[in-house]
Design an enzyme around this catalytic site. Sequence first.
Site, PDB file in Angstrom:
ATOM      1  N   ALA A  46     -33.591  39.417 -14.090  1.00 11.99           N
ATOM      2  CA  ALA A  46     -33.558  37.776 -13.864  1.00 11.99           C
ATOM      3  C   ALA A  46     -34.883  37.279 -13.957  1.00 11.99           C
ATOM      4  CB  ALA A  46     -32.666  37.361 -12.499  1.00 11.99           C
ATOM      5  N   ALA A  47     -35.656  37.508 -12.824  1.00 11.49           N
ATOM      6  CA  ALA A  47     -36.960  37.014 -12.406  1.00 11.49           C
ATOM      7  C   ALA A  47     -37.965  37.616 -13.861  1.00 11.49           C
ATOM      8  CB  ALA A  47     -37.523  37.463 -11.146  1.00 11.49           C
ATOM      9  N   ARG A  66     -43.591  30.605 -23.708  1.00  5.47           N
ATOM     10  CA  ARG A  66     -43.572  29.255 -24.162  1.00  5.47           C
ATOM     11  C   ARG A  66     -44.836  28.305 -23.608  1.00  5.47           C
ATOM     12  NH1 ARG A  66     -38.106  29.421 -22.871  1.00  5.47           N
ATOM     13  NH2 ARG A  66     -38.310  28.487 -20.909  1.00  5.47           N
ATOM     14  N   SER A 122     -32.501  41.369 -19.294  1.00 11.86           N
ATOM     15  CA  SER A 122     -31.867  39.802 -19.046  1.00 11.86           C
ATOM     16  C   SER A 122     -30.379  39.647 -18.962  1.00 11.86           C
ATOM     17  CB  SER A 122     -32.382  38.840 -20.203  1.00 11.86           C
ATOM     18  OG  SER A 122     -32.144  37.522 -19.896  1.00 11.86           O
ATOM     19  N   CYS A 144     -25.089  39.321 -11.100  1.00  7.71           N
ATOM     20  CA  CYS A 144     -23.906  38.677 -10.254  1.00  7.71           C
ATOM     21  C   CYS A 144     -22.413  38.784 -10.950  1.00  7.71           C
ATOM     22  CB  CYS A 144     -24.242  37.455 -10.074  1.00  7.71           C
ATOM     23  SG  CYS A 144     -25.847  37.014  -9.212  1.00  7.71           S
ATOM     24  N   VAL A 187     -42.358  52.331 -15.180  1.00  5.41           N
ATOM     25  CA  VAL A 187     -43.882  52.131 -14.927  1.00  5.41           C
ATOM     26  C   VAL A 187     -44.028  52.798 -13.752  1.00  5.41           C
ATOM     27  CG1 VAL A 187     -45.633  50.491 -13.964  1.00  5.41           C
ATOM     28  CG2 VAL A 187     -44.116  49.716 -15.912  1.00  5.41           C
ATOM     29  N   ASP A 199     -36.137  39.709  -6.574  1.00  3.47           N
ATOM     30  CA  ASP A 199     -35.563  40.377  -5.340  1.00  3.47           C
ATOM     31  C   ASP A 199     -36.729  41.690  -4.746  1.00  3.47           C
ATOM     32  OD1 ASP A 199     -33.158  39.083  -6.005  1.00  3.47           O
ATOM     33  OD2 ASP A 199     -32.152  40.902  -6.579  1.00  3.47           O
ATOM     34  N   ASN A 212     -34.348  33.400 -10.409  1.00  2.32           N
ATOM     35  CA  ASN A 212     -34.825  32.798 -11.691  1.00  2.32           C
ATOM     36  C   ASN A 212     -35.917  31.576 -11.516  1.00  2.32           C
ATOM     37  OD1 ASN A 212     -33.204  32.537 -14.491  1.00  2.32           O
ATOM     38  ND2 ASN A 212     -31.766  33.559 -12.952  1.00  2.32           N
TER      39      ASN A 212
END
Lengths: 452, 452
Positions: free
Chosen positions: A10-11, A21, A38, A42, A79, A283, A305
């Site tokens: 999410a993040a 962008r 992505s 939930c 990682v 999180d 988000n």
Amino acid sequence: MNIVIIGGVAAGAKAAAKIKRLLPDAKVSIYTDDTHVSYSSCGLPYYIQGNFTDYRMLLVRSVEEFNAAGIDVFLESRVEKILLKQKQILVCNKTEAYLVKYDKLIIATGARAIIPNIHGVKNFDNVYTLRKIEDGIKIREKMLNSKRAVIIGSGYIGLELLEAFVKNGLQVTVIERSSRLISSFDADMSELIRQRLESVDKRNFEFLTGEIVTEILGENRIATSVKTHSGKVFETDMILICAGVTPNSELAKEAGLEIGKSGAIKVNKLMQTSIPDIYACGDCCEEPHIISGKSVWVPLGSTANKEGRCAALNAAGIYSPFEGVLGSSVSRCLNTTMSMTGLNEKQALEAGFTPVSAVVSKTDKVAYMPDVGDITLKVLADKHSGLLLGGQAIGALGADKRINSLATALLAHLTVKEFKHNDLTYSPPYSTTIDPLLDAMSILCSKINKHC
Amino acid sequence: MNIVIIGGVAAGAKAAAKIKRLLPDAKVSIYTDDTHVSYSSCGLPYYIQGNFTDYRMLLVRSVEEFNAAGIDVFLESRVEKILLKQKQILVCNKTEAYLVKYDKLIIATGARAIIPNIHGVKNFDNVYTLRKIEDGIKIREKMLNSKRAVIIGSGYIGLELLEAFVKNGLQVTVIERSSRLISSFDADMSELIRQRLESVDKRNFEFLTGEIVTEILGENRIATSVKTHSGKVFETDMILICAGVTPNSELAKEAGLEIGKSGAIKVNKLMQTSIPDIYACGDCCEEPHIISGKSVWVPLGSTANKEGRCAALNAAGIYSPFEGVLGSSVSRCLNTTMSMTGLNEKQALEAGFTPVSAVVSKTDKVAYMPDVGDITLKVLADKHSGLLLGGQAIGALGADKRINSLATALLAHLTVKEFKHNDLTYSPPYSTTIDPLLDAMSILCSKINKHC
């Protein structure tokens, strides 16, 4: 400019899309040990339940979409190390290890399920946790061939899975070590949740509180029962571990980044960690609480988000403070809506407030409407200042409507006296003439009368 | 202490009950020309629809309950005059006229339906307005024996009756003199409401906008058709006049009490009229608007209740200012929720703001959920200050959830910049990850960027 993002649920996914962008010429790469990127974790309980059957509905942006936007995605690429001095990360995939340079690093490693200390917990293939898409797929497959399930833990995910299993005809036992269900709610509200759920359909499930699972039994990697500390044994076809989550902060910790009391990564309002050019979001990191002012760890998809977006803005050089969270949440179990915002009683006391509360039980709309339900709403305020501190609502659809109004009041630091003038919408299909929130304010006013 | 209340639907009934509790020794009397007291007039469209069949469900407190509380209720007793000097009222019932003394007078005479200037409008028994319980009973009786209905006007009540009639199998024509439906919404939102309603079931009803009914035709007190200014004729079994309401302020005006620009009674924050010891509350009086600061007339049941309570407190000597309204409202027509709060574009301009707006169309929950619907949300803010001014939402259930959060923000005078940090609840059955309200704030931020 080389921007590296670790984690992409999410993040991380949000941060990557946003920063590309903002800085179209930057090289933006996501490294994740996950098989997908992505997605809406939930939504997994609803996929399991069968509200939709193609798990790809959960995908927000595909790898192809990221690539088309000029973002590289490296799946199943863990990682292993952050090399601060060299500004590099060490990545390991199935076949190789390699180093990647970064100018800005955004850590979005998320959280993982806590595995309680239960004898045999790792010995069986039908013991599950639910975080990732593969987890959801496996659980759904198994559920379709099962008659009984044991759920260990009664937080939101445990109760969402209870709904999924019951709706699919399983017999479910929820075992909770605490003396009550879903302990993020105050004790009185917890008890009401239990009563409400048990009144729905007690034949298909049972709650055991104050019981600790000590052992999982079975053979040939198939668990067949669980045993609790008091000697109870429950036969089952599958076991779900829903005992909470813990932040994936080890990578950051090992690199020397400051870790908060909660165990999550410490960040400032710009989502910067203690090391320049390294941001964290979602999180895996802490966030300020709007009411208590303290650093808290509230891992939720909506917050992830926002923090991802915020980390991207700041990493791109656009000043964009994240003002914090209220811990607002909502969940559904078997037609019961459970929602909360702000501080609960324990948290309010810990934050130095003197909480007083009002509990209102009322129909969710005018009683003569055909589909009338009921709502119990609890609102907390500080006795000395009248400041609104938090609230919890359970019951019919529409419980969350009251919590969102209250969240907005908390954001604005309103007092009870100020809120009681609120002009909330009314019409028989939507509310009672006097909304339960306003009733709660009247009761609170009488408890802190010098301010009302 | 002799407390007299004129009118007893919502504000009057609330005021009577409250003041008797505050001043148990006072003599409290309600005089009303109505046949009932203390009822939910907002529920009449649902009674007509048949959501419940006993109209007594609409009664909040019966005459017997008032009497048991020590409150006298005089039904079908019209107050013809207020004698200021003598502090008396002149009451007329079917058989006699008499004078009643008061120490404190609370005027809660409400509002009545506007009867447009239509030739023949008073000549027929099957031409109805909807305000009182008898109206509802008559309309339901006639509806059950009708095949066609014409509704003149497309405000909330017109559209609520459209739902009632369509659900009972009638063919309905709604005729609106304005160029668009429900003109309290901005033009773009009005158009969306029309499109949405027409997409539901166009076979059973039609909307005619920009048409003025000039004549009602029929014989023997039975109307059989309506004729519009453009010469169109619609045959019908019943006609509903839903052309808005006007305050019942004549009694007050004739007594010399100050009347506001809106035609409703002027009161201060303590609900006091221009004459000492005379209070007014509910649909007959004006109220301050929280955002514009101006006196407005927003006749709504929720406000009437609050004002009734407030008038009682102040009349009893307990300082209790009414801080005003936002004009928050919600209504349903054929599964479309329509809700608003604060100022619309026209009102914002009139109040001296420079409104900018954001319109967001989005699913009401995550798109993979089985019962997903859609919501269109419009939020207005002032371009110079960033102050939130108002909003409108239409669509699925849950549209009003966003409006209530926004109402709370308006109450707190939040700016767009402040609101965008709001921590609203999220879970797939309840919302999208980023709530439409937060999307709207992002768009507004980009339009007023110096404040965001």
